[in-house]
Write a protein that holds these residues in place. Structure first.
Motif, PDB file in Angstrom:
ATOM      1  N   ASP A 449      19.413  34.424  53.025  1.00 58.65           N
ATOM      2  CA  ASP A 449      19.108  35.365  51.974  1.00 58.65           C
ATOM      3  C   ASP A 449      17.898  34.882  51.041  1.00 58.65           C
ATOM      4  OD1 ASP A 449      20.169  33.509  50.389  1.00 58.65           O
ATOM      5  OD2 ASP A 449      21.986  34.559  49.998  1.00 58.65           O
ATOM      6  N   LYS A 450      17.445  35.427  50.006  1.00 60.18           N
ATOM      7  CA  LYS A 450      16.273  34.982  49.331  1.00 60.18           C
ATOM      8  C   LYS A 450      16.569  33.679  48.787  1.00 60.18           C
ATOM      9  CE  LYS A 450      14.008  39.188  49.463  1.00 60.18           C
ATOM     10  NZ  LYS A 450      13.369  40.485  48.602  1.00 60.18           N
ATOM     11  N   SER A 451      17.904  33.292  48.421  1.00 59.35           N
ATOM     12  CA  SER A 451      18.186  32.096  47.674  1.00 59.35           C
ATOM     13  C   SER A 451      18.444  31.219  48.682  1.00 59.35           C
ATOM     14  CB  SER A 451      19.379  32.432  46.837  1.00 59.35           C
ATOM     15  OG  SER A 451      19.389  33.399  45.888  1.00 59.35           O
ATOM     16  N   PHE A 452      18.190  31.214  49.962  1.00 57.73           N
ATOM     17  CA  PHE A 452      18.198  30.255  51.051  1.00 57.73           C
ATOM     18  C   PHE A 452      19.666  30.028  51.371  1.00 57.73           C
ATOM     19  CE2 PHE A 452      14.023  30.036  49.557  1.00 57.73           C
ATOM     20  CZ  PHE A 452      13.293  30.181  50.871  1.00 57.73           C
ATOM     21  N   ASN A 453      20.533  31.017  50.930  1.00 54.43           N
ATOM     22  CA  ASN A 453      22.199  30.906  51.390  1.00 54.43           C
ATOM     23  C   ASN A 453      22.055  31.381  53.071  1.00 54.43           C
ATOM     24  OD1 ASN A 453      22.947  29.792  49.036  1.00 54.43           O
ATOM     25  ND2 ASN A 453      22.550  31.751  48.094  1.00 54.43           N
ATOM     26  N   LEU A 454      22.692  30.639  53.900  1.00 53.29           N
ATOM     27  CA  LEU A 454      22.747  31.013  55.161  1.00 53.29           C
ATOM     28  C   LEU A 454      23.753  32.409  55.407  1.00 53.29           C
ATOM     29  CD1 LEU A 454      22.378  30.490  58.218  1.00 53.29           C
ATOM     30  CD2 LEU A 454      24.370  28.989  58.163  1.00 53.29           C
TER      31      LEU A 454
END
Length: 986
Positions: A449-454
């Motif tokens: 996602d845009k928060s760099f969570n897989l």
């Protein structure tokens, strides 16, 4: 090789390569070792796609491959060729030191001169121009004018006077100057030039650009703009304007004389040669003094200059500079030969700047900073200052750019410049859509996602024929995902839940061992490009599910490594052989080291915001300006020197003089020839003499053509080759010999046929006699059989009947007589039966294989029926074989052999079954009888008369074989075999 040595081996290879190709890839260098007559050069000029060079030892002409020299033996009055000029009629004027002016006669390739071009005033000229019928020459502080119509010459001595508030140039014609007017401290020599059909004179540290007609000064050109300038040289620009070399600067004027731009050069220096390039940049020579000259390249945008002598690493001072029609820069030196710079706006960062020059990835940080990674470094390069900065060391990383943020990805993870990290190692950013950010990592695609969570991870993509699941590239759109592994191209649909649905996989279109290296989505052309180690492919996207992948024309059997699309929608394809450029679905251009590439093996391609293509290779990184659409370069000029060539068959090879003018990408020249219009093209290495091994007399059409890495094939040039021969090699002689030979063979054949016809007629008579005799024999055999049957058969039958009647009357009365009568009856019957077989065989109509088999079969049916033994018969032959006529007496021998075998079976074998067969196996016919009785040991049994009789009878059947095979407890087989070609039997 152990891993710890591989790095050292690679570095050593690159160092060796750099030593061999240490010079910049776009710089070429020639000296006397390459064919120049002397390493001290003067003025240069382009004519007929060749470079004409003045030297200290004659005039040299360079066609891109070889140098041709004209010396005093060819008509020059002096070996010191200083200058050139051409005329509208395309004549070449040659200016020499102490040798006057010469003219090149192109028709017979010779040099000539005239007395008026050799007088004292014309004897020591450095340079010159030819304008209509006017010839102007000069050297340092002396000018000379020749009227080519009147053939009169005039010495022009320049001097200056203060007039109209400036230092003006004047000319004294055929006069001695007063000592006070003789120039002693001039900054620049006198010089002449042409602009818009006007002749101009300048120099001698005077101001303004003076018009001259004949020997008279006629005022100034662009006096308002140039009246106060110290001018040393001029050059017309491509757009019709004027470049003006002045003291300490270069001025660019419009066609009407308006000042457009000023370019600074070294302070207090003057410009001696001046050229404007098509891209607006400027090349010139600047002089601090009359004895020292420097070549300079000026960028029109930045106005920064490059010292060309240092750029080419010349070991001598500059003597001349020239720019040809293709903007190649030629530099003459005072002892280091000739240099040529092709594409000077190429930039190179190679092994001298990088510890390992193998480039992995390229990206752009901002308008001025380029980033690239090697196998052990991440480098930042300032494109404005050419400054290199090592960002990261001892790291193998991929540089990704995500929403204006730089992400470095390596084996241990990925992180941004602010040290924010992502849980993914050594990955490539593939794109973004509503589902998130897509990355490929080895055999996995991960979505963040845009928060760099897989969010999701996908595995097990189709491998194809390559058992290596690594993902090469992925292309992400709103609802479509393309995934390329080494051996397969797959198309997926994905939904709002980021669920992938496989729609189609392309595997069979790729050959065994073919590996995908890169893919690219081309929206304007609505296709997917696929680069493999074998070909460049394309896949059209309209009706994609019914489409197959096709090889792109011109890119077959090429190891492709990278694909990139520039802002012109041109496709750049990196290969192991250089760069290929595709525009409008056509291959229009190729580049390799001959074009100035730093290496032929391309690893990655990138375009910066200033429209510059950056190319990563195994030997560093380089740039190519991309400000205009690329076009093919013109093909080389390949031609024969004559229209007709003559030779003789006594020579093993024929050497045909030819010319190849190939100044563009000269090292990549490919040449071909053929001996007829419909013949096949044959490759050959460059040479001034085309070597042909054909020596058959006749007249041939020769064709020759050439191309370079970046051009199409040149138009084929045509010539005629006439090979003469000895009289016996000429076609008419050969035809005559053939005619005589045919007549002789025909006459000989006629005689042979006539003789053979006589023999044939004689043989036919013999055959006719033989056939008649055989027919008579058949008739006689039939009559004998019939008479024998009627006479002897009837008598034996009568004896049998009478003996039977007598026996009946004496029955019970006289037993001895009754026994005798019974014996007579038995012997009579036996004799009758034997006689019946003999009589049957005498008849010629029974000499048929099928009839003989049926006769024996009938006997066996009757014989074994009384003995309660089951008899089986089988016939497995072609109908034609069954009707074969047997040789005379074969039928009787077969009957006796198989009757004897049946009798022995009845006496000794006591079987339950007997099999009688006629079988054909290829060319062999086999008649056999087999029982399942007691059998016997052939080696240890005493052979009775029956078997001896069989062997005796088989000898009467020439070329046939009798075989007796028996095993105790299993049974016995008696067989006769012979060839089906009965006509060949005696």
């Amino acid at each position: 090789m152990p891993n710890k040595y591989k790095f050292h081996f690679l570095l050593l290879s690159l160092l060796i390569t750099y030593q061999v190709f240490g010079q910049k890839p776009n710089v070429h260098h020639w000296t006397t070792k390459d064919g120049l007559p002397h390493n001290f050069l003067y003025h240069m000029i382009e004519k007929d796609n060749k470079i004409w060079i003045g030297t200290d030892d004659g005039m040299s002409v360079f066609n891109g491959k070889t140098f041709k020299t004209y010396s005093t033996k060819d008509g020059l009055q002096s070996p010191y060729v200083i200058g050139f000029n051409t005329t509208p009629s395309d004549s070449l004027y040659i200016f020499t030191w102490k040798g006057g002016i010469h003219v090149l006669n192109q028709e017979n390739d010779s040099i000539f001169t005239y007395p008026h071009l050799q007088n004292v005033g014309a004897n020591k000229l450095h340079r010159g121009i030819v304008h209509n019928t006017n010839i102007y020459g000069w050297q340092w502080n002396i000018g000379y004018y020749i009227d080519d119509i009147t053939r009169k010459g005039y010495e022009l001595k320049p001097y200056s006077k203060q007039k109209n508030g400036r230092k003006e140039l004047f000319l004294a014609v055929n006069k001695k100057l007063p000592s006070y007017l003789i120039p002693t401290n001039y900054h620049s020599p006198i010089s002449f030039g042409c602009y818009k059909d006007k002749v101009l004179v300048m120099g001698m540290s005077t101001q303004g650009l003076r018009l001259i007609e004949g020997t008279k000064i006629k005022g100034d050109l662009f006096k308002k703009t140039l009246g106060k300038e110290y001018i040393s040289c001029i050059k017309e620009t491509y757009d019709g304007g004027l470049l003006v070399g002045c003291k300490g600067k270069i001025l660019k004027l419009s066609e009407k004389g308006k000042l457009l731009e000023t370019y600074p050069v070294e302070k207090d220096s003057f410009v001696s040669n001046l050229y404007g390039l098509k891209n607006g940049d400027i090349v010139c020579s600047t002089n601090k003094s009359l004895n020292h000259q420097v070549g300079v390249y000026i960028d029109k945008s930045t106005k920064k200059s490059i010292n060309l002598d240092k750029y080419v690493e010349s070991k001598s001072s500059n003597s001349s500079i020239f720019v040809d029609s293709s903007d190649r820069i030629w530099i003459g030196t005072q002892g280091d030969g000739l240099f040529m710079v092709n594409n000077i706006d190429f930039k190179f960062i190679g092994i001298e700047d990088l510890s390992i020059p193998h480039i992995l990835s390229i990206n752009q940080k901002n308008d001025s900073i380029l980033m690239f990674s090697t196998t052990n470094q991440v480098i930042e390069y300032n494109m404005n200052t050419d400054h290199l900065f090592e960002k990261l060391s001892n790291i193998r990383a991929i540089i990704n750019k995500i929403n204006n943020r730089t992400l470095y990805s390596y084996s241990r993870g990925s992180y941004f410049e602010n040290k924010d990290s992502i849980n993914i190692g050594y990955s490539k950013y593939e794109g973004e859509n509503y589902s998130g950010l897509w990355f490929s990592e080895e055999d996995t695609i991960k979505v963040f996602d845009k928060s760099f969570n897989l969010k999701r991870a996908f595995h097990k993509f189709p491998e194809g024929k390559i058992t290596q699941p690594k993902i090469v590239k992925a292309i992400v759109s709103d609802s479509i995902l393309w995934v390329a592994t080494k051996g397969a191209l797959s198309l997926y649909e994905h939904d709002d839940n980021t669920k992938l649905t496989k729609k189609k996989v392309w595997v069979d279109e790729f050959a065994s061992g073919e590996r995908i290296q890169d893919i690219l989505l081309d929206k304007p052309n609505n296709c997917i490009w696929i680069a493999t180690n074998y070909n460049l492919h394309s896949l059209q996207l309209n009706d994609v599910f019914n489409r197959t992948i096709k090889v792109f024309d011109g890119m077959e059997n090429v190891r492709c490594t990278k694909i990139f699309k520039d802002h012109f929608s041109q496709l750049w394809v990196g290969t192991s052989e250089g760069l290929s450029l595709i525009s409008d679905n056509k291959l229009i251009r190729k580049y390799n080291i001959s074009s100035g590439l730093i290496s032929n093996y391309i690893t990655t391609i990138f375009e910066t915001s200033n429209n510059t293509i950056w190319i990563g290779t195994y030997q560093g990184i380089m740039s190519i300006p991309n400000r205009q659409r690329s076009t093919p370069i013109p093909p080389p000029i390949i031609k024969f020197t004559e229209e007709v060539y003559y030779s003789h068959s006594k020579f093993n090879s024929i050497k045909i003089p030819m010319e190849a003018d190939v100044l563009e990408e000269m090292e990549s020249l490919v040449l071909q020839y053929k001996l007829s219009e419909s013949g096949d093209w044959i490759d050959f290495q460059y040479t001034e003499l085309l070597n042909i091994t054909n020596n058959t007399p006749g007249e041939y059409k020769l064709y020759i053509r050439g191309k370079t890495i970046g051009s199409n094939w040149s138009k084929a040039d045509e010539a005629t080759l006439i090979i003469k021969g000895y009289f016996w090699e000429h076609l008419l002689f050969k035809i005559g010999v053939m005619v005589l030979l045919i007549i002789g063979i025909s006459y000989y054949s006629y005689l042979r046929i006539k003789t053979e016809k006589g023999k044939s007629d004689e043989l036919q008579e013999i055959l006719d006699s033989k056939n008649k005799a055989e027919k008579k024999l058949q008739i006689v055999r039939k009559e004998i059989a019939q008479d024998f049957h009627d006479e002897m058969g009837n008598k034996l039958a009568s004896i049998t009947v009478l003996a039977d009647l007598a026996s009946m009357k004496l029955k019970g009365k006289d037993k001895d007589t009754e026994k005798i009568l019974n014996r007579i009856e038995s012997q009579s019957k036996s004799l009758y039966n034997g006689t019946r077989d003999f009589i049957w065989s005498i008849d010629a109509k029974n000499d048929v294989l099928g009839i003989v088999f049926d006769h024996i079969k009938d006997f066996g049916d009757e014989f074994f029926e009384d003995l309660q033994i089951r008899f089986h018969a089988k016939k497995d032959v072609h109908q034609k074989i069954e009707k074969q006529i047997l040789p005379h007496s074969w039928s009787l021998q077969m009957i006796f052999i198989f009757k004897e075998a049946m009798t022995n079976i009845a006496k000794y074998a006591h079987p339950e079954h007997v099999h009688f067969s006629l079988i054909q196996d290829d060319n062999i016919i086999k008649i056999s009888i087999t029982d399942d009785g007691k059998g016997f040991d052939i080696e240890n049994v005493n052979l009775g008369n029956g078997i001896k009789n069989m062997k005796s009878r088989i000898k009467k059947m020439k070329n046939s074989v009798l075989d007796i095979d028996s095993q105790e407890g299993i049974g016995t087989t008696v067989s006769i075999t012979f060839s089906h070609n009965l006509t060949s039997l005696p």
